[in-house]
Design a protein around this motif. Structure first.
Motif, PDB file in Angstrom:
ATOM      1  N   LEU A  92     -20.937   1.173  13.722  1.00  0.00           N
ATOM      2  CA  LEU A  92     -22.307   1.636  13.898  1.00  0.00           C
ATOM      3  C   LEU A  92     -22.529   2.886  13.054  1.00  0.00           C
ATOM      4  CD1 LEU A  92     -22.762   1.148  17.753  1.00  0.00           C
ATOM      5  CD2 LEU A  92     -23.229  -0.459  15.891  1.00  0.00           C
ATOM      6  N   ALA A  93     -23.653   2.912  12.344  1.00  0.00           N
ATOM      7  CA  ALA A  93     -23.932   4.000  11.407  1.00  0.00           C
ATOM      8  C   ALA A  93     -25.423   4.304  11.416  1.00  0.00           C
ATOM      9  CB  ALA A  93     -23.484   3.611   9.996  1.00  0.00           C
ATOM     10  N   LEU A  94     -25.771   5.445  10.850  1.00  0.00           N
ATOM     11  CA  LEU A  94     -27.172   5.795  10.624  1.00  0.00           C
ATOM     12  C   LEU A  94     -27.450   5.675   9.132  1.00  0.00           C
ATOM     13  CD1 LEU A  94     -27.523   8.800  13.085  1.00  0.00           C
ATOM     14  CD2 LEU A  94     -28.691   6.591  13.239  1.00  0.00           C
ATOM     15  N   VAL A  95     -28.460   4.857   8.795  1.00  0.00           N
ATOM     16  CA  VAL A  95     -28.737   4.532   7.394  1.00  0.00           C
ATOM     17  C   VAL A  95     -30.214   4.763   7.102  1.00  0.00           C
ATOM     18  CG1 VAL A  95     -28.657   2.734   5.625  1.00  0.00           C
ATOM     19  CG2 VAL A  95     -26.926   2.766   7.439  1.00  0.00           C
ATOM     20  N   GLY A  96     -30.518   5.487   6.015  1.00  0.00           N
ATOM     21  CA  GLY A  96     -31.916   5.680   5.656  1.00  0.00           C
ATOM     22  C   GLY A  96     -32.103   6.776   4.630  1.00  0.00           C
ATOM     23  N   THR A  97     -33.347   7.198   4.473  1.00  0.00           N
ATOM     24  CA  THR A  97     -33.705   8.228   3.499  1.00  0.00           C
ATOM     25  C   THR A  97     -34.667   9.225   4.129  1.00  0.00           C
ATOM     26  OG1 THR A  97     -35.557   6.894   2.677  1.00  0.00           O
ATOM     27  CG2 THR A  97     -33.439   6.651   1.542  1.00  0.00           C
ATOM     28  N   ASN A  98     -34.771  10.376   3.505  1.00  0.00           N
ATOM     29  CA  ASN A  98     -35.755  11.395   3.888  1.00  0.00           C
ATOM     30  C   ASN A  98     -35.680  11.783   5.363  1.00  0.00           C
ATOM     31  OD1 ASN A  98     -36.869  11.390   1.215  1.00  0.00           O
ATOM     32  ND2 ASN A  98     -38.013   9.533   1.747  1.00  0.00           N
ATOM     33  N   GLY A  99     -34.477  11.787   5.892  1.00  0.00           N
ATOM     34  CA  GLY A  99     -34.283  12.270   7.251  1.00  0.00           C
ATOM     35  C   GLY A  99     -34.603  11.287   8.355  1.00  0.00           C
ATOM     36  N   LEU A 100     -35.050  10.075   8.005  1.00  0.00           N
ATOM     37  CA  LEU A 100     -35.333   9.056   9.014  1.00  0.00           C
ATOM     38  C   LEU A 100     -34.287   7.956   8.862  1.00  0.00           C
ATOM     39  CD1 LEU A 100     -37.242   8.283  11.301  1.00  0.00           C
ATOM     40  CD2 LEU A 100     -38.588   6.982   9.633  1.00  0.00           C
ATOM     41  N   LEU A 101     -33.336   7.904   9.803  1.00  0.00           N
ATOM     42  CA  LEU A 101     -32.151   7.064   9.671  1.00  0.00           C
ATOM     43  C   LEU A 101     -32.140   5.988  10.747  1.00  0.00           C
ATOM     44  CD1 LEU A 101     -29.539   9.938   9.138  1.00  0.00           C
ATOM     45  CD2 LEU A 101     -30.950   8.779   7.414  1.00  0.00           C
ATOM     46  N   THR A 102     -31.972   4.744  10.333  1.00  0.00           N
ATOM     47  CA  THR A 102     -31.964   3.611  11.251  1.00  0.00           C
ATOM     48  C   THR A 102     -30.562   3.395  11.803  1.00  0.00           C
ATOM     49  OG1 THR A 102     -33.761   2.543  10.041  1.00  0.00           O
ATOM     50  CG2 THR A 102     -32.433   1.146  11.485  1.00  0.00           C
ATOM     51  N   PHE A 103     -30.459   3.266  13.118  1.00  0.00           N
ATOM     52  CA  PHE A 103     -29.189   2.955  13.770  1.00  0.00           C
ATOM     53  C   PHE A 103     -28.825   1.524  13.385  1.00  0.00           C
ATOM     54  CE2 PHE A 103     -26.904   3.359  18.150  1.00  0.00           C
ATOM     55  CZ  PHE A 103     -25.763   3.812  17.514  1.00  0.00           C
ATOM     56  N   LYS A 159     -43.378  -8.471  19.559  1.00  0.00           N
ATOM     57  CA  LYS A 159     -43.845  -7.599  20.631  1.00  0.00           C
ATOM     58  C   LYS A 159     -42.721  -7.362  21.635  1.00  0.00           C
ATOM     59  CE  LYS A 159     -47.478  -7.088  24.103  1.00  0.00           C
ATOM     60  NZ  LYS A 159     -48.683  -7.705  24.725  1.00  0.00           N
ATOM     61  N   GLY A 160     -42.503  -6.118  21.975  1.00  0.00           N
ATOM     62  CA  GLY A 160     -41.437  -5.772  22.908  1.00  0.00           C
ATOM     63  C   GLY A 160     -40.127  -5.426  22.240  1.00  0.00           C
ATOM     64  N   ASP A 161     -40.046  -5.607  20.910  1.00  0.00           N
ATOM     65  CA  ASP A 161     -38.840  -5.236  20.169  1.00  0.00           C
ATOM     66  C   ASP A 161     -38.963  -3.794  19.675  1.00  0.00           C
ATOM     67  OD1 ASP A 161     -37.957  -7.778  20.571  1.00  0.00           O
ATOM     68  OD2 ASP A 161     -38.028  -8.393  18.467  1.00  0.00           O
ATOM     69  N   TRP A 162     -37.839  -3.082  19.710  1.00  0.00           N
ATOM     70  CA  TRP A 162     -37.812  -1.691  19.263  1.00  0.00           C
ATOM     71  C   TRP A 162     -36.555  -1.450  18.439  1.00  0.00           C
ATOM     72  CZ3 TRP A 162     -41.664   1.843  20.818  1.00  0.00           C
ATOM     73  CH2 TRP A 162     -42.536   1.375  21.808  1.00  0.00           C
ATOM     74  N   SER A 163     -36.703  -0.748  17.326  1.00  0.00           N
ATOM     75  CA  SER A 163     -35.537  -0.286  16.576  1.00  0.00           C
ATOM     76  C   SER A 163     -35.277   1.168  16.935  1.00  0.00           C
ATOM     77  CB  SER A 163     -35.767  -0.421  15.066  1.00  0.00           C
ATOM     78  OG  SER A 163     -36.856   0.389  14.644  1.00  0.00           O
ATOM     79  N   VAL A 164     -34.013   1.563  16.870  1.00  0.00           N
ATOM     80  CA  VAL A 164     -33.615   2.930  17.212  1.00  0.00           C
ATOM     81  C   VAL A 164     -33.311   3.687  15.929  1.00  0.00           C
ATOM     82  CG1 VAL A 164     -31.835   4.326  18.340  1.00  0.00           C
ATOM     83  CG2 VAL A 164     -32.774   2.316  19.499  1.00  0.00           C
ATOM     84  N   LYS A 165     -33.869   4.879  15.821  1.00  0.00           N
ATOM     85  CA  LYS A 165     -33.677   5.698  14.627  1.00  0.00           C
ATOM     86  C   LYS A 165     -33.349   7.133  15.021  1.00  0.00           C
ATOM     87  CE  LYS A 165     -37.136   3.000  12.021  1.00  0.00           C
ATOM     88  NZ  LYS A 165     -36.285   2.396  10.987  1.00  0.00           N
ATOM     89  N   TRP A 166     -32.719   7.824  14.068  1.00  0.00           N
ATOM     90  CA  TRP A 166     -32.532   9.266  14.202  1.00  0.00           C
ATOM     91  C   TRP A 166     -33.592   9.941  13.338  1.00  0.00           C
ATOM     92  CZ3 TRP A 166     -30.034  12.518  17.301  1.00  0.00           C
ATOM     93  CH2 TRP A 166     -29.950  13.862  16.917  1.00  0.00           C
TER      94      TRP A 166
END
Length: 202
Positions: A92-103, A159-166
């Motif tokens: 499990l990792a945090l991946v993304g750009t500009n400070g918004l990282l997807t779990f 609908k009802g789905d959520w992604s988790v981000k930092w």
């Protein structure tokens, strides 16, 4: 209650376990859920859809993701390796750009290729325990030490789905995101008590 198995009954994937728990060691296996003031999110367990970790309603993605921590003895931080153990290590990792990282669930992130400017951090998690860090916060929280910020849930797909981000302190986000805490719960301990290839699930 305990269950005991001989390794000969397991698949080749599971045979990697004795190498990870030599000399009677063990793996502590956990799952993740959300703590939130938003009723639709509170208590929901995290699954994986594609590579994204979040809350998903489809049966295959709704199964809670499981992990075992691997601690860096120098920093005290942990990597979250998914369980059951796969032929290619999933972390499990945090991946993304500009400070918004997807779990995310990433296969062998040390060798994975990402576009320039993309962050992929799998080495900076902390399993907080003991007293909550602030009133009303859970004590068994998953913390990220890579940057200042907070866990956030975003509507994703159906609908009802959520992604988790930092969400980093300076990251821009839309107003439909929801603040959350990610907490961990123990599932079981995988033990090779005598180093003889006999696994006990305690």
């Amino acid at each position: 209650m305990k269950w005991t198995f001989a390794l000969g009954l397991f698949t080749a994937t599971t045979l990697a376990i004795p190498a990870l728990i030599p000399g009677g060691g063990g793996l502590n296996v956990y799952k993740l859920r959300l703590s939130s003031r938003t009723k639709a999110l509170d208590g929901q367990y995290l699954g994986v859809n594609g590579s994204t970790v979040g809350v998903f309603k489809t049966a295959s993605s709704a199964t809670p993701v499981q992990f075992y921590p691997v601690t860096d003895k120098k920093t005290g931080l942990v990597e979250l390796h998914t369980y059951p153990i796969a032929a290619v290590d999933q972390i499990l990792a945090l991946v993304g750009t500009n400070g918004l990282l997807t779990f995310s669930n990433v296969a062998d992130p040390a060798k994975a290729a990402f576009p320039r400017g993309t962050t992929c951090d799998w080495k900076s998690f902390r399993l907080a325990g003991g007293n909550p860090t602030a009133p009303g916060r859970p004590s068994n929280s998953l913390a990220y030490a890579g940057s200042n910020g907070s866990w956030t849930a975003f509507p994703s797909g159906n609908k009802g789905d959520w992604s988790v981000k930092w969400k980093g302190a300076d990251a821009y986000t839309t107003t439909d995101s929801m603040p959350i805490e990610v907490v961990y719960e123990p599932i079981e301990k995988i033990v090779d008590e005598n180093g003889d290839g006999i696994i006990t699930i305690a």
